[in-house]
Design a protein around this motif. Structure first.
Motif, short mmCIF file in Angstrom:
data_model
loop_
_atom_site.label_atom_id
_atom_site.label_comp_id
_atom_site.label_asym_id
_atom_site.label_seq_id
_atom_site.Cartn_x
_atom_site.Cartn_y
_atom_site.Cartn_z
N ASP A 25 0.81 -1.22 0.00
CA ASP A 25 0.00 0.00 0.00
C ASP A 25 0.84 1.27 0.00
OD1 ASP A 25 -2.29 -1.54 -0.03
OD2 ASP A 25 -2.67 -1.36 2.13
N ALA A 26 2.09 1.18 0.47
CA ALA A 26 2.96 2.35 0.50
C ALA A 26 3.50 2.72 -0.87
CB ALA A 26 4.13 2.10 1.46
N LEU A 27 3.36 1.83 -1.83
CA LEU A 27 3.89 2.07 -3.17
C LEU A 27 2.97 2.95 -4.01
CD1 LEU A 27 4.98 -1.60 -3.90
CD2 LEU A 27 6.47 0.30 -3.22
N ASP A 28 3.57 3.91 -4.73
CA ASP A 28 2.80 4.77 -5.63
C ASP A 28 2.25 3.91 -6.76
OD1 ASP A 28 1.73 7.12 -6.70
OD2 ASP A 28 3.47 7.38 -8.01
N GLY A 29 0.97 3.94 -6.94
CA GLY A 29 0.32 3.17 -8.00
C GLY A 29 -0.48 1.98 -7.47
N VAL A 30 -0.26 1.61 -6.20
CA VAL A 30 -1.05 0.54 -5.60
C VAL A 30 -2.32 1.15 -5.05
CG1 VAL A 30 -1.18 -1.15 -3.73
CG2 VAL A 30 0.89 -0.97 -5.11
N LEU A 31 -3.46 0.60 -5.46
CA LEU A 31 -4.75 1.13 -5.04
C LEU A 31 -5.29 0.40 -3.82
CD1 LEU A 31 -6.20 1.40 -8.63
CD2 LEU A 31 -5.16 3.21 -7.28
N SER A 32 -5.08 -0.91 -3.76
CA SER A 32 -5.53 -1.69 -2.60
C SER A 32 -4.81 -3.02 -2.58
CB SER A 32 -7.04 -1.92 -2.64
OG SER A 32 -7.39 -2.76 -3.72
N SER A 33 -4.78 -3.63 -1.39
CA SER A 33 -4.18 -4.96 -1.26
C SER A 33 -4.91 -5.73 -0.17
CB SER A 33 -2.70 -4.86 -0.93
OG SER A 33 -2.50 -4.29 0.35
N GLU A 48 -0.99 -0.17 -13.64
CA GLU A 48 0.19 -0.68 -14.34
C GLU A 48 0.98 0.41 -15.05
OE1 GLU A 48 -3.34 -0.97 -17.06
OE2 GLU A 48 -2.99 -1.61 -15.02
N GLY A 49 0.42 1.58 -15.18
CA GLY A 49 1.14 2.71 -15.75
C GLY A 49 2.09 3.36 -14.75
N LYS A 50 1.92 3.05 -13.47
CA LYS A 50 2.76 3.64 -12.42
C LYS A 50 3.70 2.64 -11.76
CE LYS A 50 -0.30 7.38 -11.04
NZ LYS A 50 -0.96 8.04 -9.90
N ILE A 51 3.32 1.36 -11.73
CA ILE A 51 4.13 0.38 -11.03
C ILE A 51 3.95 -1.00 -11.67
CG2 ILE A 51 2.39 -0.20 -9.28
CD1 ILE A 51 4.84 -0.15 -7.27
N SER A 52 4.99 -1.82 -11.56
CA SER A 52 4.95 -3.17 -12.15
C SER A 52 4.72 -4.23 -11.08
CB SER A 52 6.27 -3.46 -12.86
OG SER A 52 7.32 -3.56 -11.91
N GLU A 53 4.29 -5.40 -11.51
CA GLU A 53 4.15 -6.53 -10.59
C GLU A 53 5.50 -6.85 -9.94
OE1 GLU A 53 2.12 -10.15 -11.68
OE2 GLU A 53 0.85 -9.05 -13.08
N ALA A 54 6.57 -6.76 -10.71
CA ALA A 54 7.91 -7.06 -10.18
C ALA A 54 8.28 -6.12 -9.03
CB ALA A 54 8.95 -6.97 -11.29
N ILE A 56 6.18 -4.61 -7.01
CA ILE A 56 5.34 -4.97 -5.86
C ILE A 56 5.92 -6.19 -5.16
CG2 ILE A 56 3.04 -5.71 -5.12
CD1 ILE A 56 1.97 -4.13 -7.63
N LYS A 57 6.27 -7.22 -5.94
CA LYS A 57 6.89 -8.43 -5.38
C LYS A 57 8.15 -8.07 -4.60
CE LYS A 57 5.66 -11.61 -9.07
NZ LYS A 57 6.20 -12.53 -10.07
N ALA A 58 8.98 -7.20 -5.17
CA ALA A 58 10.23 -6.81 -4.52
C ALA A 58 9.99 -6.12 -3.18
CB ALA A 58 11.04 -5.89 -5.45
N ALA A 59 8.98 -5.28 -3.11
CA ALA A 59 8.67 -4.58 -1.86
C ALA A 59 8.19 -5.54 -0.78
CB ALA A 59 7.62 -3.49 -2.11
N ILE A 60 7.38 -6.51 -1.17
CA ILE A 60 6.88 -7.50 -0.21
C ILE A 60 8.04 -8.38 0.27
CG2 ILE A 60 5.35 -9.49 0.08
CD1 ILE A 60 3.57 -8.14 -2.14
N THR A 61 8.86 -8.84 -0.68
CA THR A 61 9.99 -9.69 -0.35
C THR A 61 10.98 -8.96 0.56
OG1 THR A 61 9.71 -10.92 -2.40
CG2 THR A 61 11.87 -11.04 -1.36
N ALA A 62 11.16 -7.67 0.34
CA ALA A 62 12.08 -6.88 1.17
C ALA A 62 11.66 -6.85 2.63
CB ALA A 62 12.20 -5.47 0.61
N LYS A 63 10.39 -7.09 2.91
CA LYS A 63 9.89 -7.11 4.29
C LYS A 63 10.07 -8.50 4.93
CE LYS A 63 8.39 -2.91 4.81
NZ LYS A 63 8.93 -2.02 5.84
N GLY A 64 10.68 -9.43 4.18
CA GLY A 64 10.95 -10.75 4.72
C GLY A 64 9.91 -11.82 4.39
N PHE A 65 9.04 -11.50 3.42
CA PHE A 65 8.01 -12.44 3.01
C PHE A 65 8.13 -12.65 1.49
CE2 PHE A 65 6.52 -10.32 6.83
CZ PHE A 65 6.09 -11.40 7.60
N PRO A 66 8.88 -13.68 1.08
CA PRO A 66 9.07 -13.89 -0.36
C PRO A 66 7.77 -14.03 -1.14
CG PRO A 66 10.56 -15.27 0.93
CD PRO A 66 9.59 -14.65 1.89
#
Length: 68
Positions: A25-33, A48-54, A56-66
């Motif tokens: 949710d902290a990422l620019d372009g994410v509307l809801s999760s 998808e014009g502001k952020i990619s799936e990759a 989003i995955k990277a941000a989640i993985t960075a928090k320790g949840f692959p």
């Protein structure tokens, strides 16, 4: 607008769900999760014009949840 569904490893409780949702949710372009620790899944609605799936995955993985 797009929706992506991810498998997220390591979520055990509501606190884990809040952590991964907060990361997305902290990422620019994410509307809801919505994360589900029982199923180990997460759904993210995003622009998808502001952020990619990759990214989003990277941000989640960075928090320790692959995320895959």
């Amino acid at each position: 607008m797009s929706t992506a569904n991810f498998k997220v490893s390591g979520m055990k409780c509501g606190g884990c769900e809040k952590t991964v949702q907060g990361a997305a949710d902290a990422l620019d372009g994410v509307l809801s999760s919505k994360a589900n620790s029982k199923e180990g899944t997460m759904s993210v609605e995003f622009d998808e014009g502001k952020i990619s799936e990759a990214a989003i995955k990277a941000a989640i993985t960075a928090k320790g949840f692959p995320a895959t």
